[in-house]
Design a protein around this motif. Structure first.
Motif, PDB file in Angstrom:
ATOM      1  N   HIS A 100      61.798  -5.630  13.630  1.00 20.69           N
ATOM      2  CA  HIS A 100      61.263  -4.528  12.824  1.00 20.69           C
ATOM      3  C   HIS A 100      62.281  -3.388  12.820  1.00 20.69           C
ATOM      4  CE1 HIS A 100      58.867  -3.112  16.693  1.00 20.69           C
ATOM      5  NE2 HIS A 100      60.101  -3.484  16.960  1.00 20.69           N
ATOM      6  N   SER A 138      61.555  -0.421  13.775  1.00 21.20           N
ATOM      7  CA  SER A 138      61.137   0.577  14.767  1.00 21.20           C
ATOM      8  C   SER A 138      62.211   0.944  15.815  1.00 21.20           C
ATOM      9  CB  SER A 138      59.840   0.132  15.459  1.00 21.20           C
ATOM     10  OG  SER A 138      58.827  -0.070  14.492  1.00 21.20           O
ATOM     11  N   GLN A 155      63.906   4.238  15.561  1.00 18.69           N
ATOM     12  CA  GLN A 155      63.263   5.434  16.136  1.00 18.69           C
ATOM     13  C   GLN A 155      63.971   5.821  17.432  1.00 18.69           C
ATOM     14  OE1 GLN A 155      59.024   5.451  16.814  1.00 18.69           O
ATOM     15  NE2 GLN A 155      58.585   4.115  15.072  1.00 18.69           N
ATOM     16  N   ARG A 188      62.385 -12.527  11.360  1.00 14.55           N
ATOM     17  CA  ARG A 188      61.393 -13.185  12.214  1.00 14.55           C
ATOM     18  C   ARG A 188      61.440 -14.684  11.978  1.00 14.55           C
ATOM     19  NH1 ARG A 188      56.234  -9.064  11.909  1.00 14.55           N
ATOM     20  NH2 ARG A 188      57.535  -7.215  12.140  1.00 14.55           N
ATOM     21  N   GLN A 199      62.136  -3.641   5.778  1.00 14.79           N
ATOM     22  CA  GLN A 199      61.109  -2.659   6.118  1.00 14.79           C
ATOM     23  C   GLN A 199      61.688  -1.266   5.968  1.00 14.79           C
ATOM     24  OE1 GLN A 199      59.970  -3.380  10.226  1.00 14.79           O
ATOM     25  NE2 GLN A 199      58.228  -4.628   9.589  1.00 14.79           N
ATOM     26  N   GLU A 225      61.130   2.462   7.988  1.00  8.68           N
ATOM     27  CA  GLU A 225      60.510   3.117   9.131  1.00  8.68           C
ATOM     28  C   GLU A 225      60.567   4.620   8.887  1.00  8.68           C
ATOM     29  OE1 GLU A 225      59.699   1.019  11.530  1.00  8.68           O
ATOM     30  OE2 GLU A 225      58.966   2.436  13.030  1.00  8.68           O
TER      31      GLU A 225
HETATM   32  N1  DAH Z   1      56.904  -2.053  13.519  1.00  6.68           N
HETATM   33  C1  DAH Z   1      55.618  -2.458  12.986  1.00  6.68           C
HETATM   34  C2  DAH Z   1      55.715  -3.902  12.486  1.00  6.68           C
HETATM   35  O1  DAH Z   1      56.769  -4.353  12.144  1.00  6.68           O
HETATM   36  C3  DAH Z   1      55.184  -1.567  11.849  1.00  6.68           C
HETATM   37  C4  DAH Z   1      54.863  -0.201  12.327  1.00  6.68           C
HETATM   38  C5  DAH Z   1      53.584   0.088  12.749  1.00  6.68           C
HETATM   39  C6  DAH Z   1      55.832   0.793  12.405  1.00  6.68           C
HETATM   40  C7  DAH Z   1      53.250   1.359  13.200  1.00  6.68           C
HETATM   41  C8  DAH Z   1      55.504   2.063  12.868  1.00  6.68           C
HETATM   42  C9  DAH Z   1      54.195   2.346  13.279  1.00  6.68           C
HETATM   43  O2  DAH Z   1      56.399   3.035  12.956  1.00  6.68           O
HETATM   44  O3  DAH Z   1      53.898   3.569  13.713  1.00  6.68           O
HETATM   45  O4  DAH Z   1      54.728  -4.576  12.435  1.00  6.68           O
END
Ligand code: DAH
Length: 337
Positions: A179, A181, A184, A205, A219, A221
């Motif tokens: 992801h 994330s 961050q 994935r 994605q 973010e």
């Molecule tokens: N990283 C999560 C995924 O790939 C998606 C996600 C959910 C990102 C909540 C976020 C969050 O920043 O706060 O399924």
């Protein structure tokens, strides 16, 4: 008897030669070589012959006749098959000379268009665009996002590990990010708050491609860290984004959910002008453990984050029936956007 067999064989061969389509060859195959065919019938009558020599000769003749018909069917099938292919190639041929002197300009792929528009909209809302590597460490992808070793949420990410061991370390800790994330974490470690970033990018994935999944997808973010950030800022940002990106007739809502890296967590849906809802992504208030992993004091700062799939969003927006169509690069598909 032998004469009957030869006559049956010659009649069969003539029919095979006359077949004009692959379907008729298939039908002939059943009719001529099947249990109810003339040759099979003759075979059944072998028992009625008087001498063993006659039986032997006739038996051999029937078998040879059936083999000959079989070979003829295969040959005919191959001939008709390549003719069918030629016809298809001809029908789908693109006349390149039509384009000479009249060059048409290409355009960005649907995913790139969506990606760039998302950046534009978020930059318009005051965000900066951040980046991170596609090959990540286990720590950035999981651990720092409050998913320690053995955390059950890890099981939901079908992770592709990279066969790489850092010097003195062991393999199994480097992976293709599942992801966006981890960006961050990288951003928090790189800069002090206030932070307002979006990070679009490719993620991976171990999924078998089907109408709604691809092993490689995209994605975006979002991360905000500032003083006194509340869930209201999150909801307001999602709502502002929804209207700016999809149009003023659209709106959004948050639904309670769970993610290890946010607390509280929500999923967000967007509402079409006709009133129907679409699930878009996940979001929530950044978990204190995540802020700490990013070197930020959760007593002083708070933040929200969100993430969603760019391809999925484009598929929903344009009502593409199969996500795989986005990546087969068929010009007839691509030209529509
Ligand atoms: N990283 C999560 C995924 O790939 C998606 C996600 C959910 C990102 C909540 C976020 C969050 O920043 O706060 O399924």
């Amino acid at each position: 008897m032998i004469d009957d067999i030869r006559a049956a064989r010659d009649a069969a061969l003539a029919q095979v030669d006359a077949a004009e389509s692959l379907e008729s060859v298939t039908a002939l195959d059943t009719r001529l070589l099947g249990k109810k065919g003339q040759l099979a019938n003759l075979k059944k009558q072998l028992g009625t012959l008087a001498s063993i020599n006659e039986k032997k000769a006739a038996g051999q003749a029937v078998n040879e006749a059936m083999d000959a018909v079989g070979v003829a069917l295969d040959t005919r099938r191959a001939v008709l098959g390549s003719a069918a292919l030629d016809a298809r190639v001809l029908a789908e041929r693109i006349d390149l000379t039509e384009h000479v002197g009249r060059p048409t300009r290409g355009h960005a792929h649907l995913v790139t268009q969506a990606w760039e528009r998302l950046e534009d909209v978020f930059v318009g809302l005051g965000f900066r665009v951040a980046e991170g590597p596609e090959v990540e460490t286990d720590w950035h992808n999981f651990e720092a996002l409050n998913m320690g070793e053995g955390h059950p949420a890890r099981g939901e990410f079908d992770t592709l590990f990279v066969d790489y061991a850092p010097e003195g370390g062991e393999s199994g800790h480097t992976l293709l990010r599942t992801h966006t994330s981890p960006v961050q974490i990288r951003t928090m470690l790189e800069q002090d708050p206030p932070i307002y970033i979006v990070a679009p990018g490719r993620v991976f994935r171990r999924d078998t491609p089907d109408a709604t999944h691809m092993p490689v997808f995209h994605q975006i973010e979002g991360l905000v860290v500032d003083r006194n950030i509340t869930m209201a800022h999150l909801a307001g940002t999602i709502e502002a984004f929804t209207k700016a990106f999809f149009g003023s007739g659209w709106s959004s809502r948050l639904r309670p959910s769970y993610f290890p890296f946010t607390e509280p967590s929500a999923e967000f849906d967007i509402q079409r002008p006709d009133g129907s809802w679409l699930e878009l992504g996940g979001c929530g208030m950044v978990h204190p453990n995540v802020l700490r992993a990013g070197g930020i004091d959760p007593e002083q700062w708070s933040g929200f984050a969100f993430g969603f799939g760019i391809d999925r969003m484009a598929v929903m927006r344009h009502q593409v029936g199969d996500i795989r169509d986005m990546f087969t690069n068929d010009i007839r598909f691509l030209e529509q956007f």
